[in-house]
Design a protein around this motif. Structure first.
Motif, PDB file in Angstrom:
ATOM      1  N   ILE A   1       0.833  -1.681   0.018  1.00 14.90           N
ATOM      2  CA  ILE A   1       0.072  -0.287   0.105  1.00 14.90           C
ATOM      3  C   ILE A   1       1.031   1.179   0.024  1.00 14.90           C
ATOM      4  N   THR A   2       0.736   1.797  -1.091  1.00 19.86           N
ATOM      5  CA  THR A   2       1.193   3.334  -0.900  1.00 19.86           C
ATOM      6  C   THR A   2      -0.284   4.734  -0.843  1.00 19.86           C
ATOM      7  N   PHE A   3       0.884   5.673  -0.349  1.00 19.99           N
ATOM      8  CA  PHE A   3      -0.412   6.830  -0.306  1.00 19.99           C
ATOM      9  C   PHE A   3       0.422   8.234  -1.181  1.00 19.99           C
ATOM     10  N   HIS A   4      -1.156   9.373  -1.208  1.00 19.22           N
ATOM     11  CA  HIS A   4      -0.442  10.084  -1.550  1.00 19.22           C
ATOM     12  C   HIS A   4      -1.055  11.231  -0.765  1.00 19.22           C
ATOM     13  N   ILE A   5      -0.543  12.411  -0.163  1.00 21.18           N
ATOM     14  CA  ILE A   5      -1.055  13.750   0.384  1.00 21.18           C
ATOM     15  C   ILE A   5      -0.939  14.866  -0.251  1.00 21.18           C
ATOM     16  N   TYR A   6      -1.627  15.258  -0.521  1.00 19.68           N
ATOM     17  CA  TYR A   6      -2.017  16.430  -1.113  1.00 19.68           C
ATOM     18  C   TYR A   6      -2.482  17.856  -0.606  1.00 19.68           C
ATOM     19  N   LEU A   7      -1.668  18.485  -0.421  1.00 20.03           N
ATOM     20  CA  LEU A   7      -1.752  19.639   0.367  1.00 20.03           C
ATOM     21  C   LEU A   7      -1.676  21.251   0.476  1.00 20.03           C
ATOM     22  N   HIS A   8      -1.540  21.931  -0.284  1.00 18.17           N
ATOM     23  CA  HIS A   8      -1.853  23.479   0.025  1.00 18.17           C
ATOM     24  C   HIS A   8      -0.130  23.556  -0.493  1.00 18.17           C
ATOM     25  N   PRO A   9       0.051  24.487  -1.367  1.00 19.76           N
ATOM     26  CA  PRO A   9       1.290  25.307  -0.654  1.00 19.76           C
ATOM     27  C   PRO A   9       1.647  26.092  -0.133  1.00 19.76           C
ATOM     28  N   GLN A  10       3.203  26.357   0.255  1.00 24.86           N
ATOM     29  CA  GLN A  10       3.061  26.556   1.498  1.00 24.86           C
ATOM     30  C   GLN A  10       2.650  28.449   1.106  1.00 24.86           C
ATOM     31  N   ALA A  11       2.939  28.975  -0.072  1.00 24.86           N
ATOM     32  CA  ALA A  11       2.440  30.190  -0.017  1.00 24.86           C
ATOM     33  C   ALA A  11       0.546  30.396   0.345  1.00 24.86           C
ATOM     34  N   ASP A  12       0.484  29.169  -0.417  1.00 23.55           N
ATOM     35  CA  ASP A  12      -2.126  29.299   0.444  1.00 23.55           C
ATOM     36  C   ASP A  12      -1.532  28.569   1.621  1.00 23.55           C
TER      37      ASP A  12
END
Length: 251
Positions: free
Chosen positions: A87-98
């Motif tokens: 199992i792998t995972f991906h986490i999509y966070l706001h860019p640092q500026a946002d």
């Protein structure tokens, strides 16, 4: 100094052994403050996953990379895997500026299987990433390039992603999560709703994969009316003739 007799020494050793043996047979107590393992409510029952327990199968998440991405929208991407699993995972966070746009929530999609070599259920779709970031949340997804059945890997990814998000956003606020999935994913969403507690705060099963959804009945009738509208008279006559025909008997 008087030395104890051999008999006294043997008696003392026997008493010590009698005390030590039961203690040695007792299960080791968890370290102070260590979270409890997730457990089944009964033999062969589904694993019950809470926000605080540790699923032994997914106890060791590993971050493989962190990068800044621009597609489909700008975001900070964290990828990783659970040691000893596929199992792998991906986490999509706001860019640092946002990062200030984050509103304390996340959205997570789940699906059990891929249909081509190019697919990977651990990767969120472009629309899922856009939706999450535009609505004050981050997106997280877990799976692999083949089969990733059930809800346990999804729950483990959700819980680990919360620790990543807390560090990235510099916040200790409570995080609300929402799990959704269509068709085969609807089974996993319902399984998660029934067998987890406080991992997510909402569940949305879409296009539920049951033998005869209500939509089939209505859609079938609508399609028949549309396709056979000019044949209505002929169908009624044929039906009436069949009703008047005497029953046939096998020869």
């Amino acid at each position: 100094m008087t030395r104890p007799s051999p008999t006294a020494r043997r008696t003392g050793l026997a008493l010590a052994a009698a005390v030590a043996l039961p203690l040695a047979l007792l299960p080791a107590a968890p370290a102070a403050g260590a979270p409890a393992e997730c457990a089944q409510s009964a033999p062969n029952a589904p694993m019950q996953v809470t926000a605080d327990c540790v699923d032994p199968q997914y106890a060791h998440p590993v971050i493989d990379s962190e990068s800044e991405q621009t597609s489909p929208v700008a975001h900070h991407l964290v990828t990783g895997h659970f040691e000893g699993t596929n199992i792998t995972f991906h986490i999509y966070l706001h860019p640092q500026a946002d990062r200030a746009q984050w509103d304390g929530r996340f959205f997570q999609s789940t699906y059990p299987v891929t249909f081509s070599a190019a697919e990977d259920t651990s990767r969120a779709s472009d629309s899922a990433i856009r939706f999450a970031l535009a609505n004050g949340g981050y997106a997280v997804q877990a799976g692999n390039a083949s089969f990733s059945l059930g809800y346990r890997h999804t729950a483990a990814a959700a819980k680990f992603a919360e620790t990543v998000a807390a560090a990235w956003y510099g916040s200790d606020r409570a995080i609300s999560g929402y799990l959704y999935g269509a068709s085969g994913g609807s089974f996993q969403v319902v399984g998660a709703a029934e067998n987890t507690q406080d991992v997510w705060q909402g569940f949305v099963p879409l296009v539920q994969a049951v033998p005869t959804p209500n939509s089939y009945n209505f859609n079938g009738r609508s399609a028949a009316e549309l396709i056979l509208a000019d044949k209505e008279g002929a169908i009624r006559c044929a039906h009436a003739r069949r009703q008047r025909r005497p029953p046939s008997h096998p020869g």
